[in-house]
Design a protein around this motif. Sequence first.
Motif, PDB file in Angstrom:
ATOM      1  N   HIS A  31       0.838  -1.202   0.000  1.00 58.24           N
ATOM      2  CA  HIS A  31       0.000   0.000   0.000  1.00 58.24           C
ATOM      3  C   HIS A  31       0.878   1.259   0.000  1.00 58.24           C
ATOM      4  O   HIS A  31       0.601   2.221  -0.716  1.00 58.24           O
ATOM      5  N   MET A  83      -5.800   1.214  -8.625  1.00 55.89           N
ATOM      6  CA  MET A  83      -6.866   0.323  -8.147  1.00 55.89           C
ATOM      7  C   MET A  83      -6.482  -0.337  -6.817  1.00 55.89           C
ATOM      8  O   MET A  83      -7.297  -0.442  -5.901  1.00 55.89           O
ATOM      9  N   HIS A  84      -5.232  -0.777  -6.720  1.00 57.98           N
ATOM     10  CA  HIS A  84      -4.777  -1.436  -5.492  1.00 57.98           C
ATOM     11  C   HIS A  84      -4.800  -0.464  -4.310  1.00 57.98           C
ATOM     12  O   HIS A  84      -5.253  -0.820  -3.219  1.00 57.98           O
ATOM     13  N   MET A  86      -6.610   2.259  -4.045  1.00 61.50           N
ATOM     14  CA  MET A  86      -7.999   2.614  -3.752  1.00 61.50           C
ATOM     15  C   MET A  86      -8.661   1.528  -2.895  1.00 61.50           C
ATOM     16  O   MET A  86      -9.293   1.830  -1.880  1.00 61.50           O
ATOM     17  N   LEU A  87      -8.492   0.270  -3.292  1.00 62.15           N
ATOM     18  CA  LEU A  87      -9.097  -0.810  -2.520  1.00 62.15           C
ATOM     19  C   LEU A  87      -8.444  -0.947  -1.145  1.00 62.15           C
ATOM     20  O   LEU A  87      -9.116  -1.273  -0.164  1.00 62.15           O
ATOM     21  N   LEU A  90     -10.057   1.608   1.004  1.00 54.66           N
ATOM     22  CA  LEU A  90     -11.376   1.140   1.450  1.00 54.66           C
ATOM     23  C   LEU A  90     -11.247   0.091   2.557  1.00 54.66           C
ATOM     24  O   LEU A  90     -12.053   0.068   3.491  1.00 54.66           O
ATOM     25  N   ARG A  91     -10.221  -0.748   2.452  1.00 53.68           N
ATOM     26  CA  ARG A  91      -9.967  -1.757   3.497  1.00 53.68           C
ATOM     27  C   ARG A  91      -9.635  -1.064   4.808  1.00 53.68           C
ATOM     28  O   ARG A  91     -10.170  -1.419   5.869  1.00 53.68           O
ATOM     29  N   ASN A 113      -8.434  -7.676  -1.840  1.00 56.83           N
ATOM     30  CA  ASN A 113      -7.779  -6.464  -2.328  1.00 56.83           C
ATOM     31  C   ASN A 113      -6.869  -6.791  -3.508  1.00 56.83           C
ATOM     32  O   ASN A 113      -6.867  -6.087  -4.518  1.00 56.83           O
ATOM     33  N   GLY A 116      -9.183  -8.122  -6.435  1.00 54.70           N
ATOM     34  CA  GLY A 116     -10.009  -7.011  -6.916  1.00 54.70           C
ATOM     35  C   GLY A 116      -9.216  -5.996  -7.714  1.00 54.70           C
ATOM     36  O   GLY A 116      -9.689  -5.492  -8.741  1.00 54.70           O
ATOM     37  N   SER A 117      -7.998  -5.703  -7.273  1.00 60.41           N
ATOM     38  CA  SER A 117      -7.193  -4.725  -8.008  1.00 60.41           C
ATOM     39  C   SER A 117      -6.795  -5.254  -9.379  1.00 60.41           C
ATOM     40  O   SER A 117      -6.783  -4.501 -10.360  1.00 60.41           O
ATOM     41  N   LEU A 120     -10.145  -5.252 -11.526  1.00 63.04           N
ATOM     42  CA  LEU A 120     -10.536  -3.894 -11.908  1.00 63.04           C
ATOM     43  C   LEU A 120      -9.585  -3.299 -12.942  1.00 63.04           C
ATOM     44  O   LEU A 120     -10.022  -2.603 -13.866  1.00 63.04           O
TER      45      LEU A 120
END
Length: 132
Positions: A31, A83-84, A86-87, A90-91, A113, A116-117, A120
């Motif tokens: 992150h 995308m990573h 952003m997710l 959110l986590r 995560n 999803g990344s 997306l």
Amino acid sequence: MSQIDVKAARPLSPHLQIYKRILTMVMSILHRITGAGLYFGMALVAWWLVAVASGPHYYDFVTGLFGSILGYLVLFGFTWALMHHMLGGLRHFLWDTGRGMEPGVRDKIALANIVGSIVLTVVVWVIALAVA
């Protein structure tokens, strides 16, 4: 006892070679890395905006670079980092509410995560290439 003996008997701080790597630790590091990548990747967005404002000749030059294989790889990586990150945000927002902190749930959210990344990123690129 000498001063040297006292210092040698003190315990050492733990470091990365001692810690067991767990998924949430790797996700925390990733992150931060994606955040730094987005920081420097925004220079690409600024460069593109300058090219738009500079006229068609310079715009064609910049879009030619972005349209190369290396440019696509950089833009794909930038999209994945976006995308990573952003997710991951959110986590962390979910964790700030006090939810999802159970050991099994933390790992499932971290894995979601990653998956999803990737999903997306592929969806964004499929749509972008279909429209272009």
